[in-house]
Design an enzyme around this catalytic site. Structure first.
Site, PDB file in Angstrom:
ATOM      1  N   GLY A 104      31.077  41.729  56.640  1.00 34.38           N
ATOM      2  CA  GLY A 104      31.435  41.643  55.244  1.00 34.38           C
ATOM      3  C   GLY A 104      31.055  42.417  54.302  1.00 34.38           C
ATOM      4  N   ARG A 157       6.144  16.701  28.729  1.00 31.37           N
ATOM      5  CA  ARG A 157       5.388  16.218  29.814  1.00 31.37           C
ATOM      6  C   ARG A 157       3.910  16.612  29.525  1.00 31.37           C
ATOM      7  NH1 ARG A 157       5.334  12.811  34.297  1.00 31.37           N
ATOM      8  NH2 ARG A 157       4.188  13.830  35.959  1.00 31.37           N
ATOM      9  N   HIS A 180       9.229  21.532  36.511  1.00 30.45           N
ATOM     10  CA  HIS A 180       9.330  20.323  36.704  1.00 30.45           C
ATOM     11  C   HIS A 180       8.721  19.473  37.770  1.00 30.45           C
ATOM     12  CE1 HIS A 180      12.978  20.907  34.197  1.00 30.45           C
ATOM     13  NE2 HIS A 180      13.210  19.772  33.995  1.00 30.45           N
ATOM     14  N   GLY A 181       7.983  20.273  38.635  1.00 36.03           N
ATOM     15  CA  GLY A 181       7.242  19.618  39.525  1.00 36.03           C
ATOM     16  C   GLY A 181       7.940  19.050  40.552  1.00 36.03           C
ATOM     17  N   GLU A 192      30.279  37.934  47.427  1.00 39.17           N
ATOM     18  CA  GLU A 192      30.755  39.080  46.454  1.00 39.17           C
ATOM     19  C   GLU A 192      30.013  40.411  46.588  1.00 39.17           C
ATOM     20  OE1 GLU A 192      33.907  38.830  45.168  1.00 39.17           O
ATOM     21  OE2 GLU A 192      34.029  36.664  45.569  1.00 39.17           O
TER      22      GLU A 192
END
Lengths: 110, 388
Positions: free
Chosen positions: B136, B273, B343-344, B368
């Site tokens: 491709g 957090r 975010h863990g 692409e």
């Protein structure tokens, strides 16, 4: 990977369903004759994956379903659609219990 | 040189942002995490809203009834439209409409009646069939599907892979070799109908995208009328190539949108957090990840807007398009990866969209044209030729 599920059928019983893991994946339900009557998936919102998805069918199995088989699969959405498309290609229609609410814009294979 | 948005652009961006947050995001709470489609009733309702806003069919030229919004503003909108769970591959679930296959604007009048206008009305859907199992990245040389003239028809034999939407489409734009001796000057573009005998969708190709899957196609003695040649015989590669350059700008914008949202989530999480008695936001390791994210996002954003600006002015933008595609896809992946790290464990779950973006944005470094091909394109432009 086979296009069709190839695992052996298991009786749709509480004990067999309870033994399933909580994985995401796809499943088929069949009647006593082994005819697929429903194809479904356990997605990311299911509480306990395939186990809870199959458990929902225990009380009122669709279209006389008496057995099931599963495939653990993270790509459950595309696999679910593929199974429906394969079924339609091979039989000319969707499983009887999928006909009321087929996925939007289901594709076709030939 | 003005790097600020105009007042009109600011208003448009704000409108789209509110639409995504107020209309799209709440619906996603009830959808499967990998869903790419809204319930039909929601889809119709939101399409009516985008039409009311004057934003429907963004990339349709004004001459064909489009809203006449320039490509820079459309790029800014695309960045906003991607800022939700399905946004990378299905921005706003398609409720903004679109032109579909831009190549159809080059079609002759008969072809426009049969393919373009029904597409713009939403009655017919097409696919773009270029990539083959043989490769491709270098489609002009890799294409092995052959088309042989037989009377008034062309007969196609061959296969395509990684083709999106072909199983659901009514027609497709397909490229085939019509002169084996001419390389890229021997490729012709055909319009084929999905109902034509010999057209087969053989299988779903499962990828990291769970729903927006690809397909594998086969053509077996597929007979196509000569009137379905799009453009001129043996000049199909130019049609493919033009599309590839233009597509790189919105492709980049989607990555920037997702990265922007991931960064917003990472900052919010870091500020609430706690670990070891203090907020994540106080940890230098986390601060640096957030700074690196911002550098990646802003770099991608300015390169993409610069490419869009050149396209808007009608000057060559191939190098800029390749550069923004390379940078935005790679930077977007890094941003999502860092946001997951911040975010863990929750970052790995389907409770948050980061997991889906992480899978899907990986494809962007290949789709692409892979990063290596983008570098090749830029090298050719910078060196003034092909130095193999």
């Amino acid at each position: 990977m086979h296009l069709q599920l190839t695992k052996p059928w298991r009786p749709l019983t509480e004990a067999n369903v309870a033994a399933l893991g909580g994985n995401l994946g796809v499943y088929q339900l069949a009647n006593d004759a082994g005819e697929v009557v429903f194809i479904g998936f356990a997605g990311g919102k299911s509480l306990f994956g395939l186990r809870s998805a199959l458990a929902e069918h225990l009380a009122a199995p669709p279209a006389g379903a008496s057995q099931f088989r599963v495939e653990v699969n993270q790509q459950y959405q595309s696999r679910y659609r593929e199974l429906l498309m394969v079924h339609r290609r091979d039989t000319g229609g969707l499983p009887v219990a999928n006909r009321d609410a087929p996925p939007v814009h289901l594709g076709r294979l030939s | 040189m003005d790097l600020e948005l105009s007042e009109e652009q600011r208003l448009i961006v704000e409108t789209v942002r509110k639409f995504v947050r107020n209309e799209i995001a709440p619906l996603e709470a009830d959808l499967d995490p990998d869903a790419t489609e809204l319930e039909p009733i929601d889809f119709e309702r939101l399409v009516a809203q985008t039409k009311e806003m004057g934003f429907y069919g963004l990339d349709i030229p004004a001459a064909y009834g489009g809203p006449d919004i320039d490509i820079v503003t459309r790029t800014l909108m695309a960045i906003e439209m991607a800022q939700h769970r399905a946004g990378l591959y299905t921005p706003c679930y398609g409720v903004f409409g679109g032109a579909g296959l831009a190549q159809l604007f080059e079609a002759n009048d008969d072809q426009k009646e049969r393919y373009l206008f029904p597409t713009l009305r939403g009655e017919r859907h097409g696919f773009f069939g270029l990539t083959e199992p043989s490769g491709g990245s270098d489609p002009a040389r890799a294409i092995q599907t052959v088309a042989v003239k037989d009377g008034d028809d062309w007969v196609l034999n061959g296969s395509k892979i990684f083709i999106s939407e072909a199983d659901r489409a009514d027609y497709g734009i397909v490229f085939a070799r019509t002169d084996a001796a001419k390389g890229r000057a021997g490729i012709t573009c055909f319009l084929i109908d999905a109902g034509m005998p010999g057209f087969h969708v053989r299988r779903v190709v499962h990828t990291l995208r769970s729903t927006h899957y690809a397909t594998e196609l086969q053509f077996e003695d597929l007979r196509v009328p000569a009137g379905n040649v799009l453009g001129e015989v043996n000049k199909g590669f130019a049609i493919a190539n033009d599309r590839l350059s233009r597509q790189r700008i919105p492709y980049s914008a989607g990555c920037i949108g997702v990265a922007t949202k991931a960064q917003e989530m990472a900052i919010a999480y870091a500020k609430q957090r706690e670990t070891f008695g203090d907020l994540l936001a106080t940890r230098q390791g986390v601060q640096w990840m957030i700074v690196d994210n911002e550098i990646d996002i802003r770099t991608s954003r300015w390169l993409t807007l610069a490419a869009a600006d050149k396209a808007r002015r009608g000057v060559p933008f191939r190098t800029e398009a390749a550069m923004c595609k390379l940078v935005a896809t790679e930077a977007g992946g890094r941003v999502v990866d860092r946001a997951m790290q911040i975010h863990g464990g929750y970052g790995m779950t389907k409770d948050l969209p980061l997991e889906r973006w992480y899978r899907e944005i990986r494809i962007r470094r290949i789709g692409e044209g892979p990063s290596e091909v983008q570098r090749l394109i830029m090298a050719r432009d910078l060196l003034g030729g092909s130095f193999h």
